[in-house]
Write a protein that holds these residues in place. Structure first.
Motif, PDB file in Angstrom:
ATOM      1  N   HIS A 273       0.830  -1.213   0.000  1.00  0.00           N
ATOM      2  CA  HIS A 273       0.000   0.000   0.000  1.00  0.00           C
ATOM      3  C   HIS A 273       0.856   1.251   0.000  1.00  0.00           C
ATOM      4  O   HIS A 273       0.523   2.250  -0.662  1.00  0.00           O
ATOM      5  N   SER A 274       1.970   1.223   0.706  1.00  0.00           N
ATOM      6  CA  SER A 274       2.833   2.400   0.772  1.00  0.00           C
ATOM      7  C   SER A 274       3.465   2.731  -0.579  1.00  0.00           C
ATOM      8  O   SER A 274       3.776   3.891  -0.857  1.00  0.00           O
ATOM      9  N   LEU A 275       3.654   1.713  -1.404  1.00  0.00           N
ATOM     10  CA  LEU A 275       4.309   1.912  -2.695  1.00  0.00           C
ATOM     11  C   LEU A 275       3.345   2.254  -3.821  1.00  0.00           C
ATOM     12  O   LEU A 275       3.725   2.939  -4.784  1.00  0.00           O
ATOM     13  N   VAL A 276       2.114   1.797  -3.733  1.00  0.00           N
ATOM     14  CA  VAL A 276       1.185   1.977  -4.856  1.00  0.00           C
ATOM     15  C   VAL A 276       0.170   3.088  -4.641  1.00  0.00           C
ATOM     16  O   VAL A 276      -0.433   3.564  -5.597  1.00  0.00           O
ATOM     17  N   ARG A 277      -0.025   3.537  -3.381  1.00  0.00           N
ATOM     18  CA  ARG A 277      -0.983   4.599  -3.092  1.00  0.00           C
ATOM     19  C   ARG A 277      -0.262   5.745  -2.408  1.00  0.00           C
ATOM     20  O   ARG A 277       0.373   5.545  -1.370  1.00  0.00           O
ATOM     21  N   HIS A 278      -0.382   6.958  -2.967  1.00  0.00           N
ATOM     22  CA  HIS A 278       0.463   8.060  -2.512  1.00  0.00           C
ATOM     23  C   HIS A 278      -0.300   9.287  -2.043  1.00  0.00           C
ATOM     24  O   HIS A 278       0.314  10.335  -1.823  1.00  0.00           O
ATOM     25  N   THR A 279      -1.609   9.213  -1.904  1.00  0.00           N
ATOM     26  CA  THR A 279      -2.350  10.368  -1.415  1.00  0.00           C
ATOM     27  C   THR A 279      -2.192  10.483   0.105  1.00  0.00           C
ATOM     28  O   THR A 279      -1.766   9.533   0.772  1.00  0.00           O
ATOM     29  N   VAL A 280      -2.559  11.642   0.636  1.00  0.00           N
ATOM     30  CA  VAL A 280      -2.475  11.839   2.091  1.00  0.00           C
ATOM     31  C   VAL A 280      -3.370  10.834   2.802  1.00  0.00           C
ATOM     32  O   VAL A 280      -2.971  10.226   3.813  1.00  0.00           O
ATOM     33  N   ARG A 281      -4.576  10.638   2.286  1.00  0.00           N
ATOM     34  CA  ARG A 281      -5.494   9.685   2.912  1.00  0.00           C
ATOM     35  C   ARG A 281      -4.919   8.273   2.853  1.00  0.00           C
ATOM     36  O   ARG A 281      -4.977   7.512   3.830  1.00  0.00           O
ATOM     37  N   ALA A 282      -4.338   7.907   1.706  1.00  0.00           N
ATOM     38  CA  ALA A 282      -3.758   6.575   1.562  1.00  0.00           C
ATOM     39  C   ALA A 282      -2.582   6.384   2.507  1.00  0.00           C
ATOM     40  O   ALA A 282      -2.405   5.305   3.087  1.00  0.00           O
ATOM     41  N   ASP A 283      -1.769   7.421   2.681  1.00  0.00           N
ATOM     42  CA  ASP A 283      -0.627   7.312   3.597  1.00  0.00           C
ATOM     43  C   ASP A 283      -1.091   7.146   5.040  1.00  0.00           C
ATOM     44  O   ASP A 283      -0.450   6.441   5.828  1.00  0.00           O
ATOM     45  N   ARG A 284      -2.205   7.757   5.393  1.00  0.00           N
ATOM     46  CA  ARG A 284      -2.738   7.560   6.744  1.00  0.00           C
ATOM     47  C   ARG A 284      -3.262   6.138   6.916  1.00  0.00           C
ATOM     48  O   ARG A 284      -3.111   5.540   7.989  1.00  0.00           O
ATOM     49  N   ILE A 285      -3.857   5.590   5.879  1.00  0.00           N
ATOM     50  CA  ILE A 285      -4.310   4.202   5.941  1.00  0.00           C
ATOM     51  C   ILE A 285      -3.105   3.268   6.071  1.00  0.00           C
ATOM     52  O   ILE A 285      -3.119   2.311   6.855  1.00  0.00           O
ATOM     53  N   THR A 286      -2.045   3.550   5.323  1.00  0.00           N
ATOM     54  CA  THR A 286      -0.828   2.744   5.419  1.00  0.00           C
ATOM     55  C   THR A 286      -0.277   2.757   6.839  1.00  0.00           C
ATOM     56  O   THR A 286       0.113   1.713   7.386  1.00  0.00           O
ATOM     57  N   TYR A 287      -0.268   3.937   7.448  1.00  0.00           N
ATOM     58  CA  TYR A 287       0.242   4.042   8.818  1.00  0.00           C
ATOM     59  C   TYR A 287      -0.632   3.246   9.786  1.00  0.00           C
ATOM     60  O   TYR A 287      -0.116   2.581  10.697  1.00  0.00           O
ATOM     61  N   GLN A 288      -1.941   3.274   9.594  1.00  0.00           N
ATOM     62  CA  GLN A 288      -2.825   2.504  10.462  1.00  0.00           C
ATOM     63  C   GLN A 288      -2.616   0.998  10.254  1.00  0.00           C
ATOM     64  O   GLN A 288      -2.697   0.213  11.212  1.00  0.00           O
ATOM     65  N   LEU A 289      -2.342   0.576   9.026  1.00  0.00           N
ATOM     66  CA  LEU A 289      -2.031  -0.833   8.776  1.00  0.00           C
ATOM     67  C   LEU A 289      -0.756  -1.250   9.516  1.00  0.00           C
ATOM     68  O   LEU A 289      -0.671  -2.349  10.069  1.00  0.00           O
ATOM     69  N   TYR A 290       0.220  -0.355   9.517  1.00  0.00           N
ATOM     70  CA  TYR A 290       1.445  -0.601  10.281  1.00  0.00           C
ATOM     71  C   TYR A 290       1.132  -0.738  11.773  1.00  0.00           C
ATOM     72  O   TYR A 290       1.638  -1.632  12.456  1.00  0.00           O
ATOM     73  N   CYS A 291       0.266   0.141  12.289  1.00  0.00           N
ATOM     74  CA  CYS A 291      -0.102   0.089  13.710  1.00  0.00           C
ATOM     75  C   CYS A 291      -0.814  -1.220  14.046  1.00  0.00           C
ATOM     76  O   CYS A 291      -0.583  -1.812  15.107  1.00  0.00           O
ATOM     77  N   LEU A 292      -1.681  -1.683  13.152  1.00  0.00           N
ATOM     78  CA  LEU A 292      -2.391  -2.945  13.375  1.00  0.00           C
ATOM     79  C   LEU A 292      -1.422  -4.127  13.335  1.00  0.00           C
ATOM     80  O   LEU A 292      -1.599  -5.113  14.063  1.00  0.00           O
ATOM     81  N   THR A 293      -0.393  -4.032  12.503  1.00  0.00           N
ATOM     82  CA  THR A 293       0.625  -5.086  12.474  1.00  0.00           C
ATOM     83  C   THR A 293       1.386  -5.133  13.798  1.00  0.00           C
ATOM     84  O   THR A 293       1.686  -6.216  14.322  1.00  0.00           O
ATOM     85  N   TYR A 294       1.671  -3.972  14.343  1.00  0.00           N
ATOM     86  CA  TYR A 294       2.314  -3.869  15.660  1.00  0.00           C
ATOM     87  C   TYR A 294       1.449  -4.535  16.728  1.00  0.00           C
ATOM     88  O   TYR A 294       1.944  -5.324  17.550  1.00  0.00           O
ATOM     89  N   ALA A 295       0.160  -4.251  16.691  1.00  0.00           N
ATOM     90  CA  ALA A 295      -0.756  -4.865  17.657  1.00  0.00           C
ATOM     91  C   ALA A 295      -0.804  -6.379  17.481  1.00  0.00           C
ATOM     92  O   ALA A 295      -0.814  -7.139  18.466  1.00  0.00           O
ATOM     93  N   ALA A 296      -0.831  -6.840  16.241  1.00  0.00           N
ATOM     94  CA  ALA A 296      -0.894  -8.282  15.983  1.00  0.00           C
ATOM     95  C   ALA A 296       0.369  -8.991  16.464  1.00  0.00           C
ATOM     96  O   ALA A 296       0.311 -10.117  16.981  1.00  0.00           O
ATOM     97  N   ALA A 297       1.515  -8.346  16.304  1.00  0.00           N
ATOM     98  CA  ALA A 297       2.768  -8.949  16.773  1.00  0.00           C
ATOM     99  C   ALA A 297       2.742  -9.133  18.287  1.00  0.00           C
ATOM    100  O   ALA A 297       3.176 -10.178  18.809  1.00  0.00           O
ATOM    101  N   LEU A 298       2.228  -8.150  19.003  1.00  0.00           N
ATOM    102  CA  LEU A 298       2.151  -8.260  20.457  1.00  0.00           C
ATOM    103  C   LEU A 298       1.093  -9.271  20.880  1.00  0.00           C
ATOM    104  O   LEU A 298       1.270  -9.994  21.864  1.00  0.00           O
ATOM    105  N   ALA A 299      -0.003  -9.332  20.132  1.00  0.00           N
ATOM    106  CA  ALA A 299      -1.036 -10.323  20.425  1.00  0.00           C
ATOM    107  C   ALA A 299      -0.516 -11.740  20.237  1.00  0.00           C
ATOM    108  O   ALA A 299      -0.988 -12.676  20.906  1.00  0.00           O
ATOM    109  N   SER A 300       0.465 -11.918  19.357  1.00  0.00           N
ATOM    110  CA  SER A 300       1.048 -13.237  19.149  1.00  0.00           C
ATOM    111  C   SER A 300       1.646 -13.797  20.443  1.00  0.00           C
ATOM    112  O   SER A 300       1.705 -15.010  20.641  1.00  0.00           O
ATOM    113  N   GLY A 301       2.082 -12.905  21.314  1.00  0.00           N
ATOM    114  CA  GLY A 301       2.637 -13.355  22.579  1.00  0.00           C
ATOM    115  C   GLY A 301       1.640 -14.116  23.425  1.00  0.00           C
ATOM    116  O   GLY A 301       2.037 -14.955  24.256  1.00  0.00           O
TER     117      GLY A 301
END
Length: 305
Positions: A273-301
């Protein structure tokens, strides 16, 4: 720093305590909307992982999760109040829905809330046995938002966020059980791995940063090098977590494989998503996807510790 909109806005006196409470909740929701995904669910999930590791019963686990939620809500509240009090002009361009650009509060009002919340956060940290981590986080945000100069942002922000992540995860674990070798391994690995691509956060805020003269990596190098670095780190992230944390886990290989697959799908989606979508809204969605990945990594514990 005040804005023209905030300076021209006057607020009528609230007719009663419930009106004040509704207004305060509305203001807080606007203020914390952007960062709540990365600052509250992930450490609460890590507290749940510490409960699984320590073998706490259902009642104790519920209590730990409740206190964790309160602690990390305050963790975010003290951050957002001082951050947004000092970034009114930037938010006017990047996030006009926040309280100051919306005319709900003046910067001085957020600073008053910050100084009122800080002792509450300190007392709660002391009462929960995580005082050292609350003090670390307070030192970090005072240093970066009240003492550092805008030109220091380029090098100071990454250090601050790394220390803030360590403070967050160490407190989340220590709420339940003392930090041992296993706890420290998860805290340090997750903190380092997930802070490597964090400069992408500045890509979504380029216009506001340019307006206030802040030196950020995307403004110095352009956004493409930052996007490529972000994507490269997220592509390698599942492998790093697998070899450093998941594979050494004493649980079944099936659980390890499932956790790795989930992290891979989420992190690779964010990278793409970070490479193919470059609008401000898309970049905010990309950042939220990153945040959800962070949460999922901790949930793996929860499954792997």
């Amino acid at each position: 720093m005040d804005t023209g909109l905030a300076a021209r806005t006057t607020f009528p006196p609230a007719p009663g305590p419930w009106s004040w409470l509704r207004r305060e909740l509305s203001l807080t929701a606007r203020m914390m909307a952007d960062n709540s995904v990365v600052s509250i669910p992930p450490p609460v999930l890590f507290t749940a992982a510490a409960c699984a590791y320590a073998g706490t019963d259902g009642a104790a686990t519920a209590l730990h999760l409740a206190t964790s939620t309160v602690l990390f809500t305050l963790y975010l509240y003290v951050f957002d109040t001082v951050n947004q009090a000092r970034s009114a002009e930037e938010d006017q361009a990047n996030k006009p829905y926040r309280p100051i650009p919306s005319g709900l509060v003046h910067p001085s009002g957020l600073l008053r809330r910050f100084w009122c919340a800080m002792p509450l956060y300190t007392i709660l940290g002391w009462a929960l046995g995580v005082l050292e981590w609350t003090l670390l986080w307070q030192a970090v945000i005072i240093s970066i938002y009240l003492l550092a100069r805008p030109r220091d942002y380029l090098w100071a922000k990454p250090i601050a966020m790394l220390l803030g992540t360590i403070a967050q995860l160490a407190a989340a674990w220590q709420l339940v059980t003392p930090l041992d070798a296993a706890g420290w391994k998860w805290v340090l690995t997750i903190s380092i791995v997930f802070n490597l691509p964090l400069r992408f956060e500045d890509v979504r805020d380029i216009e506001g940063d340019r307006r206030i003269g802040r030196r950020t990596l995307p403004l110095i190098t352009g956004h493409w090098p930052v996007r490529i670095w972000f994507a490269a780190v997220l592509i390698g992230l599942p492998f790093a977590l697998y070899f450093l944390l998941f594979a050494p886990s004493p649980t079944s290989t099936t659980a390890t494989a499932i956790c790795t697959l989930i992290i891979a799908l989420m992190s690779w989606t964010a990278a793409t998503h970070s490479l193919v979508r470059h609008t401000v809204r898309a970049d905010r969605i990309t950042y939220q996807l990153y945040c959800l990945t962070y949460a999922a990594a901790l949930a793996s514990g929860i499954a792997l510790l």
